[in-house]
Write a protein that holds these residues in place. Structure first.
Motif, PDB file in Angstrom:
ATOM      1  N   UNK A   1      64.659 -86.844 -49.433  1.00 39.77           N
ATOM      2  CA  UNK A   1      64.208 -87.161 -48.079  1.00 39.77           C
ATOM      3  C   UNK A   1      62.700 -87.425 -48.050  1.00 39.77           C
ATOM      4  N   UNK A   2      61.953 -86.635 -48.813  1.00 37.37           N
ATOM      5  CA  UNK A   2      60.502 -86.862 -48.875  1.00 37.37           C
ATOM      6  C   UNK A   2      60.189 -88.195 -49.537  1.00 37.37           C
ATOM      7  N   UNK A   3      60.910 -88.525 -50.602  1.00 39.86           N
ATOM      8  CA  UNK A   3      60.702 -89.811 -51.281  1.00 39.86           C
ATOM      9  C   UNK A   3      61.002 -90.972 -50.347  1.00 39.86           C
ATOM     10  N   UNK A   4      62.097 -90.865 -49.597  1.00 43.05           N
ATOM     11  CA  UNK A   4      62.441 -91.936 -48.667  1.00 43.05           C
ATOM     12  C   UNK A   4      61.367 -92.071 -47.597  1.00 43.05           C
ATOM     13  N   UNK A   5      60.827 -90.937 -47.131  1.00 40.57           N
ATOM     14  CA  UNK A   5      59.767 -90.987 -46.123  1.00 40.57           C
ATOM     15  C   UNK A   5      58.546 -91.739 -46.591  1.00 40.57           C
ATOM     16  N   UNK A   6      58.313 -91.760 -47.912  1.00 41.19           N
ATOM     17  CA  UNK A   6      57.180 -92.494 -48.486  1.00 41.19           C
ATOM     18  C   UNK A   6      57.571 -93.898 -48.951  1.00 41.19           C
ATOM     19  N   UNK A  10      64.154 -91.655 -54.418  1.00 38.83           N
ATOM     20  CA  UNK A  10      65.068 -90.984 -53.489  1.00 38.83           C
ATOM     21  C   UNK A  10      66.495 -91.062 -54.018  1.00 38.83           C
ATOM     22  N   UNK A  11      66.884 -92.258 -54.485  1.00 39.69           N
ATOM     23  CA  UNK A  11      68.238 -92.421 -55.016  1.00 39.69           C
ATOM     24  C   UNK A  11      68.469 -91.523 -56.228  1.00 39.69           C
ATOM     25  N   UNK A  12      67.481 -91.427 -57.106  1.00 38.72           N
ATOM     26  CA  UNK A  12      67.608 -90.558 -58.286  1.00 38.72           C
ATOM     27  C   UNK A  12      67.799 -89.100 -57.862  1.00 38.72           C
ATOM     28  N   UNK A  13      67.044 -88.668 -56.860  1.00 38.07           N
ATOM     29  CA  UNK A  13      67.154 -87.278 -56.399  1.00 38.07           C
ATOM     30  C   UNK A  13      68.531 -87.008 -55.818  1.00 38.07           C
ATOM     31  N   UNK A  14      69.055 -87.933 -55.041  1.00 43.37           N
ATOM     32  CA  UNK A  14      70.368 -87.709 -54.426  1.00 43.37           C
ATOM     33  C   UNK A  14      71.499 -87.817 -55.444  1.00 43.37           C
ATOM     34  N   UNK A  43      59.835 -96.368 -39.896  1.00 45.49           N
ATOM     35  CA  UNK A  43      59.819 -95.595 -41.140  1.00 45.49           C
ATOM     36  C   UNK A  43      59.404 -96.467 -42.321  1.00 45.49           C
ATOM     37  N   UNK A  44      58.720 -95.872 -43.280  1.00 48.43           N
ATOM     38  CA  UNK A  44      58.255 -96.621 -44.448  1.00 48.43           C
ATOM     39  C   UNK A  44      59.414 -97.210 -45.236  1.00 48.43           C
ATOM     40  N   UNK A  45      60.571 -96.563 -45.192  1.00 46.33           N
ATOM     41  CA  UNK A  45      61.720 -97.046 -45.960  1.00 46.33           C
ATOM     42  C   UNK A  45      62.164 -98.437 -45.518  1.00 46.33           C
ATOM     43  N   UNK A  46      61.813 -98.849 -44.302  1.00 46.05           N
ATOM     44  CA  UNK A  46      62.199-100.168 -43.817  1.00 46.05           C
ATOM     45  C   UNK A  46      61.226-101.267 -44.240  1.00 46.05           C
ATOM     46  N   UNK A  47      60.137-100.882 -44.902  1.00 44.07           N
ATOM     47  CA  UNK A  47      59.154-101.870 -45.347  1.00 44.07           C
ATOM     48  C   UNK A  47      59.449-102.286 -46.785  1.00 44.07           C
ATOM     49  N   UNK A  48      60.490-103.068 -46.979  1.00 43.95           N
ATOM     50  CA  UNK A  48      60.802-103.574 -48.312  1.00 43.95           C
ATOM     51  C   UNK A  48      59.915-104.772 -48.648  1.00 43.95           C
TER      52      UNK A  48
END
Length: 489
Positions: free
Chosen positions: A46-51, A57-61, A306-311
């Protein structure tokens, strides 16, 4: 979960406060100390996705699932992550949702809900979600529930968040029944809903963090409906309907959903600015003002998301917009931008610099929830992201007179702002391609007197649109829910 006072407790507290850099650093340390604790890895993701560190994030999950193969929160998190991939087709996204829903339902072959009650005039409708507070969902729910007070529906709410505020109290007052359920596990929540004798249960979570799809998968009520939350669907056969509109789910997408689609004629949203009902917020701060470009001498584009939407594709397109409009600026307000040397700040500055946009043209600011709609005073034109749209949060900017440019795609998650603009009667800001997106931005920015006139008139237009007619909206929702109930009998 084992307690790690130094790292884990610190990381979880920072995560709850959306201080993602702080959370990321602390939770990485906690994951090294307790590598076998799946909940640490879940929080780290969740923290990785927030950044915006989506690969991490995928690796953590995936590590969560390696430790606990049926960990639904990690499965849902990976599903949400796939939503953010621009290259993922609508068909592939639908297949992932259908597969996830089928796997979840397979854990409970028999539905738990009792048989429908004998026919009666009043239907008891339960709504469950975390947004029963000062949140974009409440912009829709509050006017709807207040308007339903005179209807044949009895509104019950399941408040699935640990915090309350003044908006929560307004929502509670509009309900016939209210349950605080944030501390309940899924089994206890299921039992509570069945005991409350709910006829129709409406999910406002979708696949969002903390979702209750495991309760819907067991069928807590005779009829279950998805709305708001996660537009790409639940994937559950026991989620019988989706409340939507033709802009979000155009004709021909039915095969991508297990839910049947009920399209509301005037759109799936109404809107009430929440500051309207909170007297402690000075209304003068929320008065429409002239376009800031008139006194600044340059156009300011803006976004809060959210930063995750900035691809990479979004950043590249926004850079094109800045190149097309001479001397323009981009103001980005994101959770996680807590310091100029934070990983997110450095990453965004670098990506825009690589596309020829210098730091003097960027304003990178931390998200400040207390500002709400007043951020519009600093923005001339708002830019939407893709393939996930900013959604209901665009209402505040439109209410403040700020045009929103959006690029909808084939997937429902990309079409929320397009739905709002369609209902508002502003289809001219809905782009049909990336080239069209840049053209719309350049057209709006090239005529500042007209941009100012648009800004000063947009609230009046919004007031007269279906977005601001809660009684009419409530009648359509009541008709829809009644129709769904009749169709199942």
């Amino acid at each position: 979960m084992e307690c790690v006072p130094d790292a884990l407790a610190h990381g979880l507290a920072a995560l709850a406060g959306q201080r993602y850099t702080e959370a990321w650093r602390a939770l990485r340390q906690a994951s090294r100390q307790h590598a076998e604790d799946s909940e640490v890895w879940l929080a780290l993701g969740q923290a990785c996705q927030g950044l915006g560190r989506l690969d991490e994030a995928a690796d953590a999950w995936r590590q969560v699932l390696a430790l606990a193969p049926e960990h639904w929160a990690a499965e849902a998190a990976l599903l949400r992550l796939s939503q953010l991939q621009p290259a993922l087709s609508a068909e592939a996204a639908a297949e992932r949702h259908l597969s996830a829903g089928a796997a979840l339902e397979a854990r409970w072959p028999a539905p738990a809900a009792p048989a429908p009650r004998s026919a009666r005039a009043t239907l008891r409708v339960g709504f469950i979600g975390p947004g029963l507070c000062d949140h974009p969902h409440a912009q829709v729910l509050l006017p709807l529930w207040q308007a339903l007070a005179s209807s044949s529906l009895e509104v019950w709410a399941y408040h699935d968040a640990p915090h309350s505020d003044a908006i929560t109290e307004r929502l509670r007052a509009a309900c016939a029944g209210w349950r605080e359920v944030a501390g309940l596990d899924d089994d206890s929540l299921l039992a509570q809903i069945i005991a409350d004798d709910i006829d129709i249960l409406v999910d406002l979570h979708g696949h969002q963090p903390g979702n209750r799809l495991a309760v819907f998968a067991r069928q807590a009520a005779p009829l279950q409906v998805g709305w708001l939350g996660h537009a790409d669907g639940s994937g559950l056969s026991r989620m019988h309907w989706r409340l939507t509109d033709a802009a979000t789910h155009p004709a021909g997408v039915e095969a991508q959903h297990r839910e049947q689609l009920w399209r509301l004629a005037d759109g799936q949203y109404c809107h009430q600015p929440l500051w309207h009902v909170l007297q402690q917020r000075p209304s003068s701060d929320y008065a429409v003002r002239g376009a800031p470009a008139l006194h600044r001498g340059h156009v300011t584009f803006g976004a809060c998301l959210p930063a995750a939407q900035l691809n990479g594709e979004v950043i590249a397109l926004w850079a094109q917009v800045l190149h097309a409009v001479a001397d323009s600026r981009l103001r980005l307000e994101l959770p996680g931008l807590d310091a100029s040397d934070s990983p997110l700040h450095v990453a965004l500055s670098t990506q825009f610099a690589e596309r020829g946009i210098g730091g003097h043209r960027l304003q990178l600011l931390p998200h400040d929830p207390s500002r709400l709609a007043v951020r519009a005073h600093d923005i001339d034109i708002a830019l939407d992201s893709f393939p996930v749209s900013v959604g209901l949060s665009a209402c505040e900017l439109l209410w403040m007179g700020v045009p929103v440019i959006t690029l909808p795609g084939a997937r429902p998650a990309s079409r929320a702002a397009a739905s709002l603009l369609t209902t508002l009667g502003c289809p001219q800001w809905i782009a049909h391609s990336k080239v069209d997106y840049v053209r719309i931005a350049k057209t709006l920015a090239s005529d500042l007197p007209q941009l100012n006139r648009t800004r000063l008139s947009l609230r009046v237009e919004m007031e007269s649109s279906p977005l601001r007619q809660p009684q009419r909206f409530a009648e359509q929702v009541e008709t829809a829910l009644r129709g769904m109930w009749a169709a199942r009998s």
